[in-house]
Scaffold this active site. Structure first.
Site, PDB file in Angstrom:
ATOM      1  N   LYS A 185      62.016  30.316 102.671  1.00 44.16           N
ATOM      2  CA  LYS A 185      62.438  30.380 102.570  1.00 44.16           C
ATOM      3  C   LYS A 185      63.382  31.158 101.413  1.00 44.16           C
ATOM      4  CE  LYS A 185      64.357  28.639  98.702  1.00 44.16           C
ATOM      5  NZ  LYS A 185      65.523  29.941  98.478  1.00 44.16           N
ATOM      6  N   SER A 240      61.010  33.363  89.824  1.00 47.70           N
ATOM      7  CA  SER A 240      60.871  32.954  87.833  1.00 47.70           C
ATOM      8  C   SER A 240      59.848  32.489  87.584  1.00 47.70           C
ATOM      9  CB  SER A 240      62.282  32.377  87.429  1.00 47.70           C
ATOM     10  OG  SER A 240      62.477  31.343  87.930  1.00 47.70           O
ATOM     11  N   GLU A 261      53.619  34.058  92.426  1.00 41.97           N
ATOM     12  CA  GLU A 261      53.494  35.727  91.779  1.00 41.97           C
ATOM     13  C   GLU A 261      55.059  35.459  90.331  1.00 41.97           C
ATOM     14  OE1 GLU A 261      51.963  38.131  92.159  1.00 41.97           O
ATOM     15  OE2 GLU A 261      51.005  37.668  94.048  1.00 41.97           O
ATOM     16  N   CYS A 295      60.224  42.746  88.601  1.00 41.53           N
ATOM     17  CA  CYS A 295      58.926  41.342  87.432  1.00 41.53           C
ATOM     18  C   CYS A 295      57.822  42.675  86.938  1.00 41.53           C
ATOM     19  CB  CYS A 295      57.457  40.645  88.589  1.00 41.53           C
ATOM     20  SG  CYS A 295      57.645  41.615  90.084  1.00 41.53           S
ATOM     21  N   GLU A 392      62.432  38.418  79.465  1.00 39.05           N
ATOM     22  CA  GLU A 392      62.179  39.333  80.779  1.00 39.05           C
ATOM     23  C   GLU A 392      63.574  39.605  80.754  1.00 39.05           C
ATOM     24  OE1 GLU A 392      61.231  37.123  84.426  1.00 39.05           O
ATOM     25  OE2 GLU A 392      60.394  39.450  85.440  1.00 39.05           O
TER      26      GLU A 392
END
Ligand code: NAP
Length: 489
Positions: A185, A240, A261, A295, A392
């Site tokens: 997906k 996230s 991850e 990231c 972030e």
């Protein structure tokens, strides 16, 4: 600006349906979702919008194909991956353009992602035939112990929008090499590259049902029943941290294997004995690659007070020379952010730091007009407590804080719940070695700003995730260990 004729022609050839059981299908109710160009705000194409029932049909197909794919010789699995790698190389310009169109990164960077992302197909085509176990007498001398590896079974792979090719190949490559079938997906914002890649797998002769792809505007609704289905054995997610945590809770009900991850908040530490030009080169790569939307992006620049001004000045000079625009345009080095929400969030983080007393050296504002653009930015003297140091950023903003001794640098660098990657610049080998031990991250760049490589284990500690992608470790995320005892007869 409108879509150029060669772009329209490429878009017209991208499959716009779901890929289930080896067939391109419209999905329940023939619903569609639109994909946009973040540089212009214009709609690129409409594609199929999968329902939860479509998601379960994709899982049915992955389950139906699982036994045969697991029994397919590793060499054959590897050769299909290798053929897909070769096809991607032949069509690399198309893949790169497609990524630039749907995600916004400059074309040269998109070409870089084709190279990086393609390497996962080649690496895991080679790893497929190196799945080994062990064998030995048991300590009592009464039998033989055999330890072997088996595919974990049907997997659900969820990928983010920021690296549309590499995040897909980094999961599909090892899963298929290990003998697992998958439902993928992609993110609704950038699904086209995955559909393009799926076409290459089809052309490479991948058997029906091994790879299934569902694009949807309702990711949670589609994912929930798949994750709750006892036939699923593995969930691999990149995205996230909050969504990762929620998915881990859901996965607990079926005790699924998970790979996560997640987000990062990378420290970029510059010591007073660093080669400043090398540090500035590293900073440009670690910060501005992917328009800061990685990231692994350097999020907090922690710079020794003796060199902080010189570092900021050199960096600001390079930032002033950047060219902002649509990623397809010649000479553009910084493209748009993914959407207007991202622009607004980046602006809020910069404003908060400046209101608390940080100095804006360059940039700092969104661009007026079409597209989701934010100027490349440098802020110095960022006060502790500023949101920009905790969150972030996911935008093209360098935020600099100062330190005076090594212990303080380590304390600041580790002062985050994240632990994906760190960057350290020092010309002292001894100091570099101390930093490798002291910094609490899954990866580290010593005097370098980009370190991702298909042959290396990518992943984080703390709330940056669980598991590793790439390297010799990557395939083990899709294998389970079986121990057999054979008593002496
Ligand atoms: P995100 O919002 O968490 O979404 C990631 C993926 O999950 C997308 O496919 C999204 O689909 C889907 N999703 C969202 N909510 C879901 C739910 N409730 N159930 C099932 N699927 C769901 O993250 P993003 O904004 O796309 O990506 C940026 C984040 O990814 C950053 O935090 C970045 O650090 C992280 N990232 C980590 C790595 C790594 O390797 N550690 C690499 C790249 C990015 P929709 O978008 O279609 O809803």
């Amino acid at each position: 600006m409108t879509t150029a004729p060669h772009e329209t022609e490429l878009l017209s050839r991208i499959p716009n349906r779901l890929f289930i059981g080896g067939e391109w299908v419209a999905g329940e109710g023939e619903k569609t979702l639109d994909v946009f160009d973040p540089a212009t705000g214009q709609r690129l194409v409409s594609i199929a919008d999968a329902s939860p029932a479509d998601g379960l049909r994709a899982l049915d197909a992955a389950v139906a194909a699982a036994e045969e794919w697991a029994a397919t010789p590793p060499r054959v699995r590897g050769e299909i991956l290798r053929r897909t790698f070769d096809l991607l190389q032949e069509r690399r310009d198309e893949a790169a353009l497609l990524m630039t169109l749907e995600m916004g990164k400059p074309l040269a960077e998109a070409q870089g992602e084709v190279t990086y992302g393609g390497e996962f197909l080649r690496w895991f085509s080679e790893e497929a035939v190196r799945i080994t176990g062990r064998y030995g007498d048991n300590p009592e001398g009464t039998g033989q112990m055999v330890v072997s590896q088996r595919p974990v079974g049907p997997c659900f792979l969820i990928t983010p929008w920021n690296f549309p090719l590499a995040m897909a190949t980094r999961k599909i490559g090892p899963a298929l090499a290990a003998g697992c079938t998958v439902v993928v997906k992609p993110a609704a914002l950038t699904p086209l590259t995955t559909l393009f890649l799926t076409g290459l797998f089809e052309e490479a002769g991948l058997p029906k049902g091994v790879l299934n792809v569902v694009t949807t505007s309702a990711s949670a609704k589609l994912s929930d029943p798949i994750i709750a289905d006892p036939r699923l054995r593995k969930l691999s997610f990149t995205g996230s941290t909050p969504v990762g945590k929620a998915l881990m809770k859901q996965a607990a009900d079926n005790v699924l294997r998970t790979s996560m991850e997640l987000g990062g908040n990378a420290p970029f530490v510059v010591f007073d004995d660093a080669d400043l030009d090398k540090a500035v080169d590293g900073a440009m790569a670690a910060k501005f690659r992917n328009i800061g939307q990685a990231c692994t992006a350097a999020n907090r620049f922690i710079v020794h007070s003796a060199v902080a001004k010189a570092f900021a000045d050199k960096l600001a000079e390079r930032v002033r020379a950047m060219r902002i625009g649509r990623g397809t345009d010649e000479g553009v080095t910084i493209g748009p952010l993914i959407d207007d929400k991202a622009v607004a969030k980046t602006g809020e983080l910069v404003d908060d730091a400046v209101e608390r007393g940080a100095t804006l050296v360059v940039g700092g504002h969104a661009l007026e007009g079409a597209g989701s653009f934010f100027e490349p930015t440098v802020v110095t003297g960022v006060p502790f407590g500023s949101d920009i140091l905790r969150e972030e950023i996911f935008g093209p903003v360098v935020s600099i804080v100062e330190f005076d001794d090594e212990a303080e640098a380590v304390r600041l660098a580790n002062d985050t719940e994240y632990g994906l990657v760190s960057y350290v610049f020092t010309e002292s080998l001894a100091r570099g070695q101390r930093m490798i031990k002291a910094l609490d991250t899954g990866m580290m760049g010593l005097n370098v700003g980009v370190l991702s490589n298909a042959a290396a284990p990518f992943g984080g500690v703390k709330q940056s995730g669980l598991g590793r992608e790439g390297g010799a470790e990557g395939i083990h995320e899709y294998l389970s260990t079986k121990y057999t005892l054979i008593p002496n007869s």
